[in-house]
Design a protein around this motif. Structure first.
Motif: not given
Lengths: 68, 397, 287
Positions: B73-102
């Motif tokens: 139920g929380m508004k949530s966020m993370t911040a990163t840069s290049g290498p970290g952004f690459s690592l986040m890609q699968e999780g980002f796709g999960y958020a797209c697919m499950t339609e979870v705002p962040c």
């Protein structure tokens, strides 16, 4: 002299859910169950002690033992 | 926070201020240059206002944790840069697919791999669109000043709630670390979109049901709506499906909920474009240099204008085409070796010439370079005289 | 978290069958697991254990990763989250910290928890956030048809160990203990009543509880390794391959060779993460 009344059990098998793995039959302590083709069947109901192990070990929610 | 405040802060600080203003109450992250200040500020500020902060074991865990928190139920966020952004890609796709705002912030640094961590670039702009696998929606905002880092962060949270999708904020190391005078808005100054909660009986709740073209409200776990969330293709009730028709519809809907609302998501600044014969398309820090260059040349009577998108994805097709119909040439300065220029070429539909100005030596593109490009003159590789060039020490954070 | 008094003793030993229906989502059975797969047995032990805790269904979140075991949440009527491969613990960590009142139970497998999710696993144990981590350990990747996992015993066959695995194995319990989990236990699908009690203890524990749950994959692990029957595989790996703590106490080191010990193997107390975070907030707010 009469023997104490033996407790009787009823075994319900959900044929839609039984996948025929045979675990219930193999581990039944009194050999009440036996595989009949692709699903399990009851062959010696009078030997059933109502221990519930067949139900507890059934992975498919397919068998239950009720007091009769 | 009482009333408006003026502060002299970095882009990363402004981003954190924007997030807190927008109601972000959960931050999970992993340190990485040049985004770490955002995390440090959230670590200090969130506990003070009853929010949660956690340092995770890596960026994969960070993006996962913010999705978990959003479902709490929380508004949530993370911040990163290049290498970290690459690592986040699968999780980002999960958020797209499950339609979870962040919200995910990527403060772009230079190079593939570790590159030059303290140097800026704009080379993740295509990754921000296409980084995760599969057809997925992308809303990517690109501020080009410190003040905008604050405003666009608020807008990112709002869009994320409206469309139930992760939103990326993409800026570069220069914006992240540059200090500018920033107005911190007072409560109520800027609209903050709160999460819609379902009001139907729990038994009727379908987390992916579309009504009136709008995505369903997202319930929080633990509040009586015991729903299922999965990264598998799912039906309106959230449960996995192998139904061809539903799969096609589900994937098309993910894309269309953003594409059909492009006009609401787009945000551009146009500068001297009315009578322009040459156009510049620039975003992020390059737009700062480009604006300066355009102003200087206008003083000399050169008919040049600027199109500056603050929403980089969905791509501002209409604005680019409109500009392309007016001008003979569009110049695209980018701190990469040619990424968004291909989108400009596509969107301009052959109506004008499109030329790039690319630089990846970790120094921002200088207004002089853009002026040379506009005037059709040879562009110097750098405007820094050789005698001033110093060997910089590398850190690999 | 709303709890009622535990309605009965654990494990379930009534003479009438346990009614699973109130915990199962309607119309989702039969499940996807193969005939003879132990996951269904473990799921039933879990549901009986949850029932015994008296916890409200709204207050329970089941979080899983990817793999056969991770399909569990789809069948049960809780707040359920089926995430990506290896990352279930990171999602669970975010969810729990955002909503500490939830009782979070993570369903994961040997590959999901110990290979791709190994880093999250040790860090979850280190944090000691209040959650129950159930590692369904069937020695193989079932969902992708039988590749080696970090628990595939040496010498055994998989599709990626055609000549017998040479990979040393992880002991889930040893790792969990070393990484800081405050309750560590083991159970098997075969010993399903004992398992129910072990799961119950894990759920009632305040802190990170890790359970290594041995169950069988007859379709791949059994078939590749020439174990013909479903039950035979359960007997070899679960019945004969393990001993209870009481049995172990009477056995010599030599006798214990090749046996895994069942039960609660480690229990300690350490500050729980969410409670520590509450204190941190109070400190930050000058309270």
């Amino acid at each position: 002299m009469t023997e104490p009344a033996k407790k009787l059990w009823r075994i319900e098998i959900n044929e839609k859910l039984c996948k025929g793995c045979g675990i219930c039959a193999d581990f039944c302590p009194t050999n009440v169950l036996e595989m009949k083709g692709i699903i399990v069947g009851v062959v010696n109901l009078d030997k059933c002690t109502g221990c519930q192990l067949c139900d507890l070990r059934c992975p498919d929610f397919a068998i239950q033992v009720f007091p009769r | 926070m009482a009333g408006k405040q003026k502060k002299f802060i970095q882009g990363n600080e402004a981003c954190a201020e924007g997030a807190l203003y927008a109601g972000c109450r959960f931050y999970a992250g992993y340190p990485i240059t040049p985004s770490t200040e955002i995390m440090e500020i959230m670590a200090a500020r969130l506990p003070r206002i009853g929010g949660a902060f956690i340092q995770m074991e890596d960026e994969i865990a960070s993006v996962s944790a913010i999705v978990g928190a959003a479902l709490g139920g929380m508004k949530s966020m993370t911040a990163t840069s290049g290498p970290g952004f690459s690592l986040m890609q699968e999780g980002f796709g999960y958020a797209c697919m499950t339609e979870v705002p962040c919200v995910v912030v990527n403060v772009m640094r230079s190079g593939p791999s570790t590159g030059y961590p303290t140097g800026p670039s704009q080379s993740d702009v295509m990754q921000a669109k296409w980084g995760t696998h599969g057809d997925h929606p992308a809303i990517v905002l690109s501020p080009s000043s410190v003040q905008e880092a604050l405003y666009e962060t608020i807008r990112a949270f709002n869009l994320s709630e409206i469309y139930r999708t992760p939103v990326t904020i993409l800026y570069d190391e220069v914006i992240g670390h540059m200090r500018e005078a920033v107005t911190i808005p007072a409560p109520g100054d800027i609209e903050v979109v709160e999460r819609q909660k379902p009001n139907c009986p729990a038994s009727e709740y379908k987390p992916y049901e579309v009504k009136n073209g709008k995505v369903a409200p997202l319930a929080a776990y633990g509040e009586g709506y015991r729903f299922h969330v999965t990264g598998l293709y799912h039906a309106a009730d959230g449960f996995p499906t192998g139904n061809f028709k539903l799969i096609q519809e589900a994937n098309e809907r993910l894309i269309s909920k953003v594409e059909n609302n492009r006009e609401h998501i787009w945000k551009n600044e146009e500068f001297y474009l009315d009578d322009a014969e040459i156009g510049v398309f620039a975003y992020g820090v390059c737009a700062k240099s480009a604006k300066f260059a355009v102003k200087e040349l206008r003083k000399k009577g050169v008919k040049v204008g600027l199109l500056r998108p603050l929403t980089i994805w969905p791509f501002p097709d209409d604005a680019v085409l409109e500009m392309a119909r007016k001008v003979k040439t569009i110049i695209v300065p980018e701190m990469n070796l040619g990424q968004i220029i291909n989108e400009v070429s596509r969107a301009s539909k052959g109506q004008c010439e499109v030329r790039g100005l690319f630089r990846v030596d970790t120094d921002p593109i200088h207004p002089k370079q853009i002026m040379s490009a506009i005037m059709g003159k040879p562009v110097d590789a750098t405007v820094i005289p050789n005698e001033v060039m110093i060997e910089r020490d590398m850190i690999d954070g | 978290m709303s709890t009622q008094a535990a309605p009965r003793t654990v494990p379930y030993k009534e003479k009438t069958p346990f009614d699973y229906s109130s915990y199962l989502r309607k119309g989702k059975l039969p499940h996807i697991w193969c005939p003879g797969c132990g996951h269904g047995i473990v799921l039933k032990s879990l549901l009986r254990a949850i029932d015994a805790t008296g916890l409200n269904k709204d207050d329970i979140a089941l979080v899983s990763g990817i793999g056969c075991s991770s399909r569990t949440p789809g069948y049960v009527d809780f707040n359920t989250l089926h995430t990506v491969h290896g990352r279930s613990l990171a999602y669970a960590t975010g969810l729990k910290l955002a909503k500490p009142k939830l009782k979070v139970i993570v369903i994961t497998g040997d590959g999901d928890a110990l290979a791709i999710g190994g880093n999250h696993f040790i860090h979850a144990c280190r944090r000691n956030m209040d959650m129950t981590i159930m590692v369904y350990n069937n020695y193989i990747y079932g969902m992708t048809s039988g590749q080696s996992s970090p628990t595939t015993p040496q010498g055994m066959i998989s599709t990626t160990a055609k000549y017998g695995s040479i990979e040393p194995v992880f002991d889930t319990c040893d790792i969990a203990k070393a990484a800081g989990a405050t309750l560590v236990g083991r159970g098997t699908a075969y010993h399903c009543q004992e398992l129910e009690k072990t799961i119950y203890d894990a759920i009632m524990h305040k802190g990170t509880a890790v359970l290594d749950i041995l169950d069988s994959c007859p379709t791949y692990y059994g078939r590749f390794n020439k174990v013909k029957g479903n039950s035979e595989l359960m007997e070899i790996a679960e019945k004969d391959g393990t001993v209870s703590q009481a049995q172990a106490a009477k056995m010599t080191t030599e006798q214990l060779q090749g046996k895994l010990v069942r039960g609660i193997l480690h229990r300690t107390e350490r500050p729980e993460y969410c409670e520590e975070y509450e204190k941190l907030m109070a400190k930050a707010q000058g309270k």
